[in-house]
Enzyme design. Sequence first.
Site, PDB file in Angstrom:
ATOM      1  N   HIS A 178       0.808  -1.218   0.000  1.00  0.00           N
ATOM      2  CA  HIS A 178       0.000   0.000   0.000  1.00  0.00           C
ATOM      3  C   HIS A 178       0.840   1.267   0.000  1.00  0.00           C
ATOM      4  O   HIS A 178       0.338   2.345   0.323  1.00  0.00           O
ATOM      5  CB  HIS A 178      -0.971   0.013   1.182  1.00  0.00           C
ATOM      6  CG  HIS A 178      -1.825  -1.207   1.274  1.00  0.00           C
ATOM      7  ND1 HIS A 178      -2.780  -1.521   0.332  1.00  0.00           N
ATOM      8  CD2 HIS A 178      -1.851  -2.218   2.181  1.00  0.00           C
ATOM      9  CE1 HIS A 178      -3.366  -2.661   0.665  1.00  0.00           C
ATOM     10  NE2 HIS A 178      -2.822  -3.105   1.775  1.00  0.00           N
TER      11      HIS A 178
ATOM     12  N   ARG B  42      -1.925  18.250   2.741  1.00  0.00           N
ATOM     13  CA  ARG B  42      -0.512  18.657   2.728  1.00  0.00           C
ATOM     14  C   ARG B  42       0.020  18.482   1.313  1.00  0.00           C
ATOM     15  O   ARG B  42      -0.690  18.006   0.420  1.00  0.00           O
ATOM     16  CB  ARG B  42       0.302  17.781   3.690  1.00  0.00           C
ATOM     17  CG  ARG B  42       0.126  16.284   3.411  1.00  0.00           C
ATOM     18  CD  ARG B  42       1.045  15.416   4.210  1.00  0.00           C
ATOM     19  NE  ARG B  42       0.692  14.006   4.166  1.00  0.00           N
ATOM     20  CZ  ARG B  42       0.935  13.176   3.171  1.00  0.00           C
ATOM     21  NH1 ARG B  42       1.533  13.632   2.084  1.00  0.00           N
ATOM     22  NH2 ARG B  42       0.591  11.902   3.230  1.00  0.00           N
TER      23      ARG B  42
END
Length: 664
Positions: free
Chosen positions: A235, A297
């Site tokens: 992942h 972000r």
Amino acid sequence: MFKKILIANRGEIACRVMATARSLGIRTVAVYSDADANAKHVAMADEAFHIGPAPVSESYLQVDRIIEACRTSSAEAVHPGYGFLSENPHFVEALDKAGITFIGPSAASIRAMGLKDAAKVLMEQAGVPVVPGYHGDNQDPAYLKARASEIGYPVLIKARAGGGGKGMRRVDDPADFLEALSGAKREGEASFGDGQVLIEKYLTRPRHIEIQVFGDTHGNAVHLFERDCSLQRRHQKVIEEAPAPGMTDEMRAAMGNAAVKAARAINYSGAGTIEFIADVSEGLNPDRFYFMEMNTRLQVEHPVTELITGEDLVEWQLRVASGEPLPKLQQELSFSGWAFEARLYAEDAPKGFLPAIGTLEHLSLPERIARVDSGVRPGDEITPYYDPMIAKVIVNGPTRDAALGKLLSALEATEVAGCVTNAGFLSALCRHEDFAAGDVDTGLIDRDLEDLIEEPEVPEDAVALAALTALGLTRPACGNDPFETLAGWRIWSASRQFALLEVGGERCDTEVRALGNRRFAVHLEGGVRTYTIIDVDGGTFTYDCEGHRASTVVVESTDGLTVFLNGHAFAIGLPDTLSADEEATVAGDQLIAPMPGLVKVLSAAPGDTVTKDQPLVILEAMKMEHTLKAPRDGVIAEIFATEGEQVTDGTTLLALVEETDAAA
């Protein structure tokens, strides 16, 4: 615009932010831990402040120390980079209270998207499609298992906080659910201080496509098109590209509109990424993409967007945070060409991508071919305390094929010695038939993992060059000394020397005969070949092998030799003949920690009979869990570690004996 900013981060992203700040005439302030006292980002900054010991919890996560550094340096704003405090609303509020600008979104926006379960509910209300699943508060294991059965296997267990692949487990069989749940909760707690999870339907052929968004405090919000991040292992993203292969104008518009809708729903300001998962079982389809999460972000992979749009996203962040409107509105944005980013890590791909540590005794990055964003230099140490990234190798070209070819060339020109890397794995991905054709999904690496991590056979040229180096026969000539050309030569007959090497885990005694004038006959498995050393410049030398002239780099280190040849790095050991036999007698009798880490779980006890590859220890390193398995069948004679103990690289965790020995 700000006059001085502090970067509350380290490594590659701190250096990246400093580069843009410097171009805008903004002075920069770095912070550093004990482990980073001599780091590149510290050297780049105009000022630097020590904030604590190596562990992040005692340094880079210390809000009070960062604020104190701002006050002492008179920094007006803080850029958080990514990771660490970048998505911590308490940090944003503390800065606001201190009168310091946070270069990023508001605390309210971070909170709205910080927990995946709450974010999905919010997106549903905003009309953004989400993946079917359970996003509730009930965390009882039996209840979650029941919800997973209702959703239908396979399912994905995800820590509701954080990202980066941490706290995620795919489950295909209900029998494995509780064990996977336990692991996801532990990893979520260790990485984000939050063990709560959500359950989602796992799409069998998904693609990870994300949209770069930007907002300002004047009510504007735009997207800067998509990135495809489908090449993942555990992942975690490996190679990213922009735009996404096969993307249609219709689907790009649908995803872009959904992303802007998501940003507007929380009055977003600054850089953010809306991550979608697309079901491509029947190709890309505008009604088959789903919201996964929002990263409030800047992303690690932001450079590919910069290369296709020509925009500096860090500059955008600085301008928006200083109160300016977005530099461009949606109708003014466009893209051209193609870009790729490959993440060069210190990790051992054939050993399950275990993070590696070591000193970068030799580091040559392809800066003439690619944009290289890096936070390390030759001689720096890769420690167990932080993410083991060495560099991001980023390229662009007019077409996907051109850009991919450029990426492969850049990776093949990358040279790292002193620490194992994933460079060979990345090169293999670039050559992968489906990836080269743009036929990607998140399962590609797992499906073909064995082929991708297969290590190439060590070529005879590499063995020969290692042998010559080990015997000291490739040293550069000193001045005009005529005897330098006679290295190894004898007056009565050709001298015979033997280089003791370890090639592919096996001992290899290689005979070398000096023929004079820097010519040598090397005895190899394929026969005797003659090598002539033409020129030597440091570790780089040019040689001729029976009419074939080439250049190579051979690096000597404490662990042996690394030969860089044909785009590959071949590690060749220099075994100690006195200890070789002793080491062979204990092989397989011990389970040894492959890296520094925390012993999270011990699933065996002295006297237990175990079988080869049986999971025995879960070791947490760099906030990821690694399962260590029995090296062979046997009985556990003794356990030398305890749960909760911090161990170093090479620590013996337990010892095995044969069943007959245990019975005796």
